[in-house]
Design an enzyme around this catalytic site. Structure first.
Site, mmCIF file in Angstrom:
data_model
loop_
_atom_site.group_PDB
_atom_site.id
_atom_site.type_symbol
_atom_site.label_atom_id
_atom_site.label_comp_id
_atom_site.label_asym_id
_atom_site.label_seq_id
_atom_site.Cartn_x
_atom_site.Cartn_y
_atom_site.Cartn_z
ATOM 1 N N ASP A 66 5.369 -5.081 8.788
ATOM 2 C CA ASP A 66 4.955 -4.622 7.455
ATOM 3 C C ASP A 66 6.157 -4.701 6.537
ATOM 4 O O ASP A 66 7.295 -4.465 6.961
ATOM 5 C CB ASP A 66 4.360 -3.211 7.500
ATOM 6 C CG ASP A 66 5.299 -2.178 8.076
ATOM 7 O OD1 ASP A 66 6.022 -1.524 7.303
ATOM 8 O OD2 ASP A 66 5.316 -2.023 9.312
ATOM 9 N N GLU A 158 2.236 9.703 4.657
ATOM 10 C CA GLU A 158 3.382 10.113 5.464
ATOM 11 C C GLU A 158 4.296 11.127 4.775
ATOM 12 O O GLU A 158 5.355 11.455 5.309
ATOM 13 C CB GLU A 158 4.202 8.892 5.878
ATOM 14 C CG GLU A 158 4.667 8.018 4.711
ATOM 15 C CD GLU A 158 5.450 6.807 5.186
ATOM 16 O OE1 GLU A 158 6.546 7.004 5.732
ATOM 17 O OE2 GLU A 158 4.942 5.671 5.015
#
Length: 264
Positions: A66, A158
């Site tokens: 990613d 997150e």
């Protein structure tokens, strides 16, 4: 002579010295730890791959990365051409947006080039929990156009906040996810870590597939009750075409299963 025999007999019956017992206990613990370590190592057939500088769970065959603007300019053809352990990268998640207005400056280039070299590509939104969910999805929707064969949209959750209750955070997450599913006609993926999974996702948003960031162990046993599609197992790998460390991920399934979750 008789006294000497009796003395020797008494000497032989003396208990093992304390140091001897300590040595035995330590040796037993080390043996047990070695067996435990070996079993964990082989659960997912971990193997260190010197070319990329990390170990990979070779039980799985579909590996990817990613990226965002922080990875700088990416040479996508070079990245795609790289081979390691008879494998090559097959997918890339690309940061698209953050919050209600930020859009990654390299998204459009990365999005187009990942597709051009034949990678499965997915776009993710970095979620800001103290901002409204609907405007955050609008930001994502304005930038990200999915086509057949693309991976589902990802909600990257997150970071936390004390501005809302746990219940409100969960509800706001669900708002973003429902808006995304209604718009793209595919169920979105939640990206999160072990702590946030336990605090917010488990038993609340279990119907959504997961992309778990977990570097602490070598298995995913703690998530047995969930549907995990992707596992971010390292943030310190290397790949040709990118300067610096890169997050490495693996898809927990076969090629046909990967195709099945993509946009139809």
């Amino acid at each position: 002579m008789a006294r000497r025999v009796i003395a020797n007999s008494i000497h032989r019956k003396q208990p093992l010295p304390r140091l001897g017992w300590i040595i035995i206990v330590v040796a037993t613990l080390l043996l047990g730890a070695g067996i435990w370590y070996y079993n964990r190592l082989n659960t997912n057939n971990w193997r260190h791959v010197s070319k990329i500088g990390i170990r990979l769970p070779m039980k799985y065959q579909i590996h990817g990365i990613d990226v965002s603007k922080h990875n700088g300019r990416i040479n996508w053809p070079q990245l795609r051409a790289m081979r390691f352990e008879e494998l090559r990268l097959q997918f890339a998640f690309i940061k698209a947006t953050e919050g209600t207005s930020l859009q990654d400056k390299d998204f459009k280039t990365n999005w187009q080039q990942a597709d051009a070299v034949g990678l499965y590509r997915g776009a993710y939104h970095f979620y800001i929990p103290w901002k409204s969910a609907a405007p955050q999805f609008e930001n994502f929707k304005q930038l990200v156009k999915l086509k057949r064969g693309d991976l589902p949209p990802v909600l990257d959750f997150e970071i936390g906040t004390n501005a809302f209750s746990r219940e409100q955070i969960i509800q706001n997450l669900r708002t973003w996810l429902v808006l995304a599913e209604n718009h793209y006609k595919v169920r979105p993926i939640i990206y999160t870590n072990a702590d946030f999974y336990r605090r917010y996702i488990k038993d609340n948003l279990d119907e959504y597939p997961l992309w778990i960031a977990d570097y602490s162990g070598w298995t995913l046993n703690r998530y047995d009750d969930t549907t995990i599609h992707f596992w971010q197992h390292s943030k310190s790998g290397y790949v040709e075409g990118i300067r610096g460390a890169v997050d490495y991920n693996v898809f927990l399934g076969e090629a046909e299963a990967l195709k099945e979750i993509c946009v139809k």
